[in-house]
Design a protein around this motif. Structure first.
Motif: not given
Lengths: 194, 195
Positions: B62, B80-81, B84-85, B94-95, B97-98, B108
């Motif tokens: 990650a 994390e979920q 990702r949204e 990108q989210s 998280e990415d 984050r």
């Protein structure tokens, strides 16, 4: 064979369709040209996103001061205001901020109040920047952690917000205020909300 | 435009990957020349592979620093979920998280703070949505602005269906024009000639 009937000429009503592809290509070309021009003058930003705060009051915040200038507080942005106010997020490491700086200086000379929020910067660097390029800000706060900026929905520097006399955010511009943006967008808005 | 938050922020130390230098020696002929010992360039590259893979290791995990993650694995996976949204407003595809942008890292952290403070998923999403608007949601909500977006599959399918149906009906409706006198005579000639 001479007797094979030739294909009939296209009906009159359909003939325009022959030119339809040409017309479409011309329209697409014109649209593309307008887009490129907008990119050049800074009027069109494909990454631009409308602010979620338009028509709302700025979020509450308190920020530490920078240097000898008085700090920005949200009280400066609460109505009644004598004139619309600009809030400018900037940083010394931000190259487009150098591009927009002369326009900010011009606005200040014209009597527009600009409050500065220095974003994720070192205080010494920020002060050196202002000494070198001049200080357009009436008041200045530092947002080193960048939390206040997130409350404003900031996603890059520079970003400029226009607060009207009722204390509501009326306009957000993400990117440097070029002379074109100043003349075409910002000045009319300042007149409208004066 | 060069207004990304991440790239020009105060410099932080970065790991430079060592570059592999190709040997200056001429390539051995096909089959190799006996007597010229030493591994072939390909062999050397292969020998370096484990090292390169090891250096690229962080890329497979990650993004984000381990110290930013929550200690509780349940909360961390929830965070994390949620992340990702949420769209990274700097990279935009990108989210958070990415993305390795500074702003994504800040978001984050905020998501994790709120998760730890006991906010439910909807409240955390609302917090970010209030500040950044619909665009920050990678799954856009249905509203007047996004109606066209959501309706597009139906419009495209319906439009295609309409075109196909009208063309079919028209093709069925067109009858060949009746034969002219000359054509009829020629047909009779041909028929007669064959008999």
């Amino acid at each position: 064979m001479s007797e094979t009937p030739a294909t009939p000429p296209p009906a009159r009503g359909r003939r325009w369709m022959l030119y339809a592809p040409l017309g479409l290509a011309a329209a697409a070309g014109a649209g593309f040209w307008v887009m490129l021009r907008g990119l050049q003058t800074g009027e069109y930003d494909p990454r631009g996103v409308p602010s979620a705060l338009l028509g709302r009051q700025p979020p509450d915040f308190t920020l530490p001061p920078l240097g000898t200038l008085p700090p920005v507080t949200v009280a400066d942005l609460r109505p009644p205001l004598p004139a619309p106010i600009l809030v400018n997020f900037w940083a010394s490491w931000c190259v487009p901020c150098i591009v927009e700086h002369p326009q900010l200086m011009r606005l200040t000379r014209d009597g527009v109040t600009i409050l500065g929020i220095n974003y994720k910067d070192r205080p010494a660097d920020a002060q050196a920047f202002l000494q070198r390029h001049g200080n357009p800000f009436r008041k200045l706060g530092t947002d080193e952690p960048g939390r206040v900026a997130i409350d404003w929905g900031l996603y890059g520097v520079p970003e400029t917000y226009l607060i009207d006399r009722q204390g509501l955010i009326r306009w957000r511009f993400a990117g440097p205020i070029t002379p074109e943006v100043l003349d075409k967008d910002l000045r009319p808005l300042l007149r409208r909300y004066a | 435009m060069a207004r990304a938050l991440g790239s020009s922020a105060p410099p932080r130390p970065s790991l430079r990957q060592p570059m592999y230098r190709f040997p200056k020696a001429p390539r051995p002929l096909a089959g190799g020349v006996p007597g010229r010992a030493g591994p072939s360039p390909l062999r050397r590259i292969l020998a370096c592979l484990p090292l390169l893979v090891a250096l690229a290791g962080p890329a497979f995990g990650a993004v984000g620093r381990p110290e930013d993650r929550l200690a509780d694995p349940g909360l961390e996976s929830r965070a994390e979920q949620i992340g990702r949204e949420l769209r990274c407003m700097v990279c935009q595809n990108q989210s958070i998280e990415d993305s390795d942008a500074d702003l994504a890292r800040d978001l984050r952290r905020i998501v994790r703070e709120r998760v730890q403070a006991g906010d439910d998923d909807a409240a955390v999403m609302r917090f970010v949505h209030d500040r950044y608007g619909d665009f920050v949601l990678l799954r856009p909500p249905f509203n007047p602005v996004t109606a066209l977006l959501w309706a597009m599959p139906v419009i495209a399918f319906g439009g295609g269906l309409a075109v196909i149906l009208t063309r079919r009906r028209r093709a069925g409706a067109v009858e060949p024009p009746p034969l002219t006198e000359a054509e009829r005579r020629r047909l009779a000639d041909l028929d007669g000639g064959g008999a």
